[in-house]
Scaffold this motif. Structure first.
Motif, PDB file in Angstrom:
ATOM      1  N   ILE A 103       0.702  -1.142   0.217  1.00 38.24           N
ATOM      2  CA  ILE A 103      -0.147   0.148  -0.153  1.00 38.24           C
ATOM      3  C   ILE A 103       1.069   1.571   0.204  1.00 38.24           C
ATOM      4  O   ILE A 103       2.455   0.889   0.380  1.00 38.24           O
ATOM      5  CB  ILE A 103      -0.852   0.204   0.942  1.00 38.24           C
ATOM      6  CG1 ILE A 103      -0.093  -0.302   2.488  1.00 38.24           C
ATOM      7  CG2 ILE A 103      -1.343  -1.732   0.986  1.00 38.24           C
ATOM      8  CD1 ILE A 103      -0.922   0.685   3.516  1.00 38.24           C
ATOM      9  N   ALA A 104      -0.068   2.486  -0.283  1.00 41.85           N
ATOM     10  CA  ALA A 104       1.518   3.720  -0.367  1.00 41.85           C
ATOM     11  C   ALA A 104      -0.051   4.630  -0.552  1.00 41.85           C
ATOM     12  O   ALA A 104      -0.419   4.841  -1.257  1.00 41.85           O
ATOM     13  CB  ALA A 104       1.497   3.910  -1.541  1.00 41.85           C
ATOM     14  N   PHE A 105       0.077   5.051   0.632  1.00 39.15           N
ATOM     15  CA  PHE A 105      -1.562   6.671   0.872  1.00 39.15           C
ATOM     16  C   PHE A 105       0.187   7.602   1.512  1.00 39.15           C
ATOM     17  O   PHE A 105       1.110   8.158   1.587  1.00 39.15           O
ATOM     18  CB  PHE A 105      -1.717   6.610   2.242  1.00 39.15           C
ATOM     19  CG  PHE A 105      -2.929   5.272   1.496  1.00 39.15           C
ATOM     20  CD1 PHE A 105      -3.695   4.759   0.463  1.00 39.15           C
ATOM     21  CD2 PHE A 105      -3.144   3.708   2.304  1.00 39.15           C
ATOM     22  CE1 PHE A 105      -4.432   4.107   0.256  1.00 39.15           C
ATOM     23  CE2 PHE A 105      -3.928   3.341   2.077  1.00 39.15           C
ATOM     24  CZ  PHE A 105      -4.179   2.632   1.288  1.00 39.15           C
ATOM     25  N   MET A 122       6.602  -1.065  -6.453  1.00 39.34           N
ATOM     26  CA  MET A 122       5.294  -2.203  -5.284  1.00 39.34           C
ATOM     27  C   MET A 122       5.117  -3.568  -6.061  1.00 39.34           C
ATOM     28  O   MET A 122       4.984  -4.115  -5.007  1.00 39.34           O
ATOM     29  CB  MET A 122       4.179  -1.087  -5.134  1.00 39.34           C
ATOM     30  CG  MET A 122       4.529   0.389  -4.633  1.00 39.34           C
ATOM     31  SD  MET A 122       3.365   1.176  -4.498  1.00 39.34           S
ATOM     32  CE  MET A 122       2.139   1.148  -3.446  1.00 39.34           C
ATOM     33  N   THR A 123       4.795  -3.589  -7.352  1.00 47.59           N
ATOM     34  CA  THR A 123       4.056  -4.485  -7.977  1.00 47.59           C
ATOM     35  C   THR A 123       4.876  -5.618  -7.936  1.00 47.59           C
ATOM     36  O   THR A 123       5.099  -6.620  -8.110  1.00 47.59           O
ATOM     37  CB  THR A 123       3.212  -3.790  -9.571  1.00 47.59           C
ATOM     38  OG1 THR A 123       3.184  -2.600  -9.601  1.00 47.59           O
ATOM     39  CG2 THR A 123       3.593  -5.020 -10.356  1.00 47.59           C
ATOM     40  N   ARG A 124       6.264  -5.709  -8.038  1.00 44.78           N
ATOM     41  CA  ARG A 124       7.872  -6.344  -7.980  1.00 44.78           C
ATOM     42  C   ARG A 124       7.900  -7.203  -6.949  1.00 44.78           C
ATOM     43  O   ARG A 124       7.781  -8.196  -6.583  1.00 44.78           O
ATOM     44  CB  ARG A 124       8.734  -5.994  -8.393  1.00 44.78           C
ATOM     45  CG  ARG A 124       9.772  -6.479  -8.491  1.00 44.78           C
ATOM     46  CD  ARG A 124      11.504  -5.475  -8.460  1.00 44.78           C
ATOM     47  NE  ARG A 124      11.250  -5.079  -7.107  1.00 44.78           N
ATOM     48  CZ  ARG A 124      12.376  -5.350  -6.190  1.00 44.78           C
ATOM     49  NH1 ARG A 124      13.022  -6.581  -6.255  1.00 44.78           N
ATOM     50  NH2 ARG A 124      12.579  -5.069  -5.179  1.00 44.78           N
ATOM     51  N   TYR A 129      -1.491  -7.848  -4.451  1.00 44.19           N
ATOM     52  CA  TYR A 129      -2.207  -6.263  -4.172  1.00 44.19           C
ATOM     53  C   TYR A 129      -1.380  -5.357  -4.040  1.00 44.19           C
ATOM     54  O   TYR A 129      -0.807  -5.148  -3.836  1.00 44.19           O
ATOM     55  CB  TYR A 129      -3.487  -6.434  -3.228  1.00 44.19           C
ATOM     56  CG  TYR A 129      -4.504  -7.158  -2.992  1.00 44.19           C
ATOM     57  CD1 TYR A 129      -5.246  -7.231  -4.512  1.00 44.19           C
ATOM     58  CD2 TYR A 129      -4.089  -8.080  -2.703  1.00 44.19           C
ATOM     59  CE1 TYR A 129      -7.167  -7.860  -4.769  1.00 44.19           C
ATOM     60  CE2 TYR A 129      -5.970  -9.476  -2.882  1.00 44.19           C
ATOM     61  CZ  TYR A 129      -6.688  -8.947  -3.566  1.00 44.19           C
ATOM     62  OH  TYR A 129      -8.043  -9.861  -3.811  1.00 44.19           O
ATOM     63  N   VAL A 130      -2.516  -4.008  -5.003  1.00 43.50           N
ATOM     64  CA  VAL A 130      -0.574  -3.224  -5.043  1.00 43.50           C
ATOM     65  C   VAL A 130      -2.367  -2.245  -4.565  1.00 43.50           C
ATOM     66  O   VAL A 130      -2.896  -1.816  -5.394  1.00 43.50           O
ATOM     67  CB  VAL A 130      -0.521  -2.103  -6.055  1.00 43.50           C
ATOM     68  CG1 VAL A 130      -0.142  -1.133  -6.136  1.00 43.50           C
ATOM     69  CG2 VAL A 130       0.779  -3.711  -6.596  1.00 43.50           C
ATOM     70  N   ILE A 131      -2.559  -1.707  -3.632  1.00 47.24           N
ATOM     71  CA  ILE A 131      -3.170  -0.443  -2.856  1.00 47.24           C
ATOM     72  C   ILE A 131      -3.156   1.258  -3.123  1.00 47.24           C
ATOM     73  O   ILE A 131      -1.714   1.073  -2.083  1.00 47.24           O
ATOM     74  CB  ILE A 131      -3.924  -0.767  -2.184  1.00 47.24           C
ATOM     75  CG1 ILE A 131      -4.589  -2.272  -2.559  1.00 47.24           C
ATOM     76  CG2 ILE A 131      -5.882  -0.227  -1.942  1.00 47.24           C
ATOM     77  CD1 ILE A 131      -5.335  -3.114  -1.242  1.00 47.24           C
ATOM     78  N   TYR A 216      -8.669   7.267  -5.782  1.00 50.14           N
ATOM     79  CA  TYR A 216      -8.133   5.629  -4.847  1.00 50.14           C
ATOM     80  C   TYR A 216      -8.409   4.338  -5.484  1.00 50.14           C
ATOM     81  O   TYR A 216      -8.942   4.239  -6.747  1.00 50.14           O
ATOM     82  CB  TYR A 216      -8.952   5.616  -3.545  1.00 50.14           C
ATOM     83  CG  TYR A 216      -9.087   4.058  -3.562  1.00 50.14           C
ATOM     84  CD1 TYR A 216      -8.295   4.101  -1.388  1.00 50.14           C
ATOM     85  CD2 TYR A 216      -9.606   2.822  -3.252  1.00 50.14           C
ATOM     86  CE1 TYR A 216      -7.793   2.681  -1.763  1.00 50.14           C
ATOM     87  CE2 TYR A 216      -9.685   1.467  -3.102  1.00 50.14           C
ATOM     88  CZ  TYR A 216      -8.552   1.411  -1.447  1.00 50.14           C
ATOM     89  OH  TYR A 216      -8.102   0.787  -1.437  1.00 50.14           O
ATOM     90  N   VAL A 217      -6.901   3.755  -5.951  1.00 49.54           N
ATOM     91  CA  VAL A 217      -6.746   2.245  -6.894  1.00 49.54           C
ATOM     92  C   VAL A 217      -6.159   0.722  -6.393  1.00 49.54           C
ATOM     93  O   VAL A 217      -5.466   1.080  -5.203  1.00 49.54           O
ATOM     94  CB  VAL A 217      -5.736   2.878  -8.067  1.00 49.54           C
ATOM     95  CG1 VAL A 217      -5.614   1.741  -8.665  1.00 49.54           C
ATOM     96  CG2 VAL A 217      -5.978   4.097  -8.698  1.00 49.54           C
ATOM     97  N   LYS A 218      -7.272  -0.023  -6.737  1.00 52.20           N
ATOM     98  CA  LYS A 218      -7.329  -1.280  -6.491  1.00 52.20           C
ATOM     99  C   LYS A 218      -6.292  -2.017  -7.523  1.00 52.20           C
ATOM    100  O   LYS A 218      -7.657  -2.413  -8.104  1.00 52.20           O
ATOM    101  CB  LYS A 218      -7.911  -2.088  -5.666  1.00 52.20           C
ATOM    102  CG  LYS A 218      -7.944  -3.088  -4.695  1.00 52.20           C
ATOM    103  CD  LYS A 218      -9.115  -3.944  -3.619  1.00 52.20           C
ATOM    104  CE  LYS A 218      -8.478  -4.977  -3.520  1.00 52.20           C
ATOM    105  NZ  LYS A 218      -9.948  -5.739  -3.149  1.00 52.20           N
ATOM    106  N   ALA A 219      -5.912  -2.520  -7.539  1.00 49.12           N
ATOM    107  CA  ALA A 219      -4.874  -3.627  -8.594  1.00 49.12           C
ATOM    108  C   ALA A 219      -4.475  -5.072  -8.369  1.00 49.12           C
ATOM    109  O   ALA A 219      -4.137  -4.587  -6.942  1.00 49.12           O
ATOM    110  CB  ALA A 219      -3.419  -2.894  -9.191  1.00 49.12           C
ATOM    111  N   SER A 220      -4.103  -5.415  -8.820  1.00 47.81           N
ATOM    112  CA  SER A 220      -3.988  -6.866  -8.370  1.00 47.81           C
ATOM    113  C   SER A 220      -2.692  -7.508  -9.496  1.00 47.81           C
ATOM    114  O   SER A 220      -2.934  -6.832 -10.990  1.00 47.81           O
ATOM    115  CB  SER A 220      -4.542  -7.914  -8.322  1.00 47.81           C
ATOM    116  OG  SER A 220      -5.866  -7.925  -9.839  1.00 47.81           O
ATOM    117  N   LYS A 221      -2.123  -8.320  -9.492  1.00 50.22           N
ATOM    118  CA  LYS A 221      -0.768  -8.416 -10.335  1.00 50.22           C
ATOM    119  C   LYS A 221      -1.412  -9.099 -11.615  1.00 50.22           C
ATOM    120  O   LYS A 221      -1.830 -10.512 -11.132  1.00 50.22           O
ATOM    121  CB  LYS A 221       0.663  -9.177  -9.546  1.00 50.22           C
ATOM    122  CG  LYS A 221       1.140  -8.008  -9.071  1.00 50.22           C
ATOM    123  CD  LYS A 221       2.289  -8.797  -8.326  1.00 50.22           C
ATOM    124  CE  LYS A 221       3.544  -8.659  -8.899  1.00 50.22           C
ATOM    125  NZ  LYS A 221       4.738  -9.355  -8.237  1.00 50.22           N
TER     126      LYS A 221
END
Length: 226
Positions: A103-105, A122-124, A129-131, A216-221
């Motif tokens: 996460i990174a806010f 962050m993805t690596r 999940y990357v939020i 606001y973003v929630k993503a998955s690899k």
């Protein structure tokens, strides 16, 4: 020896930690995706002094990284149980797939064009999940500043620091480049951001309430086949 960026953030965290520390990102997480972190190993990028963070009570383990030694010293002083590591967001000192979620806010907009490298990192290090949150280019705050266009959005200039913003088209493109699947997005208006942590009876009417302020973003690899 500290570099100029470390010195910059150390000075800010030392001089005005109450103004810099923000609970807004954690409020977003509580509203939209706190369940995603339940029982998970989590990395908080740009964790600051963690004075408003409560997520270590919900996840299996929490690691916080920040470029500022002063912020991490404050975090240790409040008694967090999270592991704290001084690091740049663009060169995270972890192996691939080290965490269930990253996460990174209130962090990525402060990195100027380096936010792209931060999301890549962050993805690596995330298994799934990357939020994060990041400025929207229609933000009234940003609109009042001079800017330049960048590869994936817009960079706004302030006297102290450049702020990164991204629109929907570039967000989708960036996610595709980084092999991320966007599961959820929320566009928050300036009024929503200002009122987010307040009970309804304390909500403030804002002159520009409908101005878009941030994502606001929630993503998955994505699974990448070689």
């Amino acid at each position: 020896m500290r570099n100029s960026l470390q010195q910059f953030w150390d000075d800010i965290w030392t001089s005005d930690p109450e103004d810099l520390a923000s609970m807004h990102g954690y409020d977003l997480l509580a509203k939209f995706d706190l369940h995603t972190l339940e029982g998970k190993n989590v990395l908080d990028v740009g964790c600051g002094n963690m004075v408003h963070s409560y997520i270590e009570r919900r996840c299996a383990s929490l690691v916080g990284v920040d470029i500022s030694a002063a912020a991490l010293t404050q975090a240790r002083a409040i008694g967090t149980n999270a592991a704290l590591i001084q690091s740049s967001a663009t060169a995270l000192p972890f192996a691939d797939n080290s965490f269930d979620a990253v996460i990174a806010f209130e962090t990525l907009p402060l990195l100027s064009e380096s936010y792209i490298g931060a999301i890549r990192e962050m993805t690596r290090v995330s298994k799934n999940y990357v939020i994060f949150n990041i400025l929207h280019p229609e933000s009234r705050t940003a609109q009042s500043m001079p800017y330049r266009d960048s590869k994936f959005g817009r960079i706004f200039h302030t006297p102290q620091i450049d702020l990164a913003a991204i629109d929907e088209k570039h967000l989708i493109t960036l996610a595709d480049v980084l092999h991320l699947h966007i599961e959820e997005t929320q566009v928050l208006t300036r009024g929503q951001v200002r009122n987010f942590s307040l009970p309804p009876w304390d909500h403030m009417l804002q002159e520009y309430d409908d101005w878009k302020a941030e994502w606001y973003v929630k993503a998955s690899k994505k699974i990448v086949l070689n």
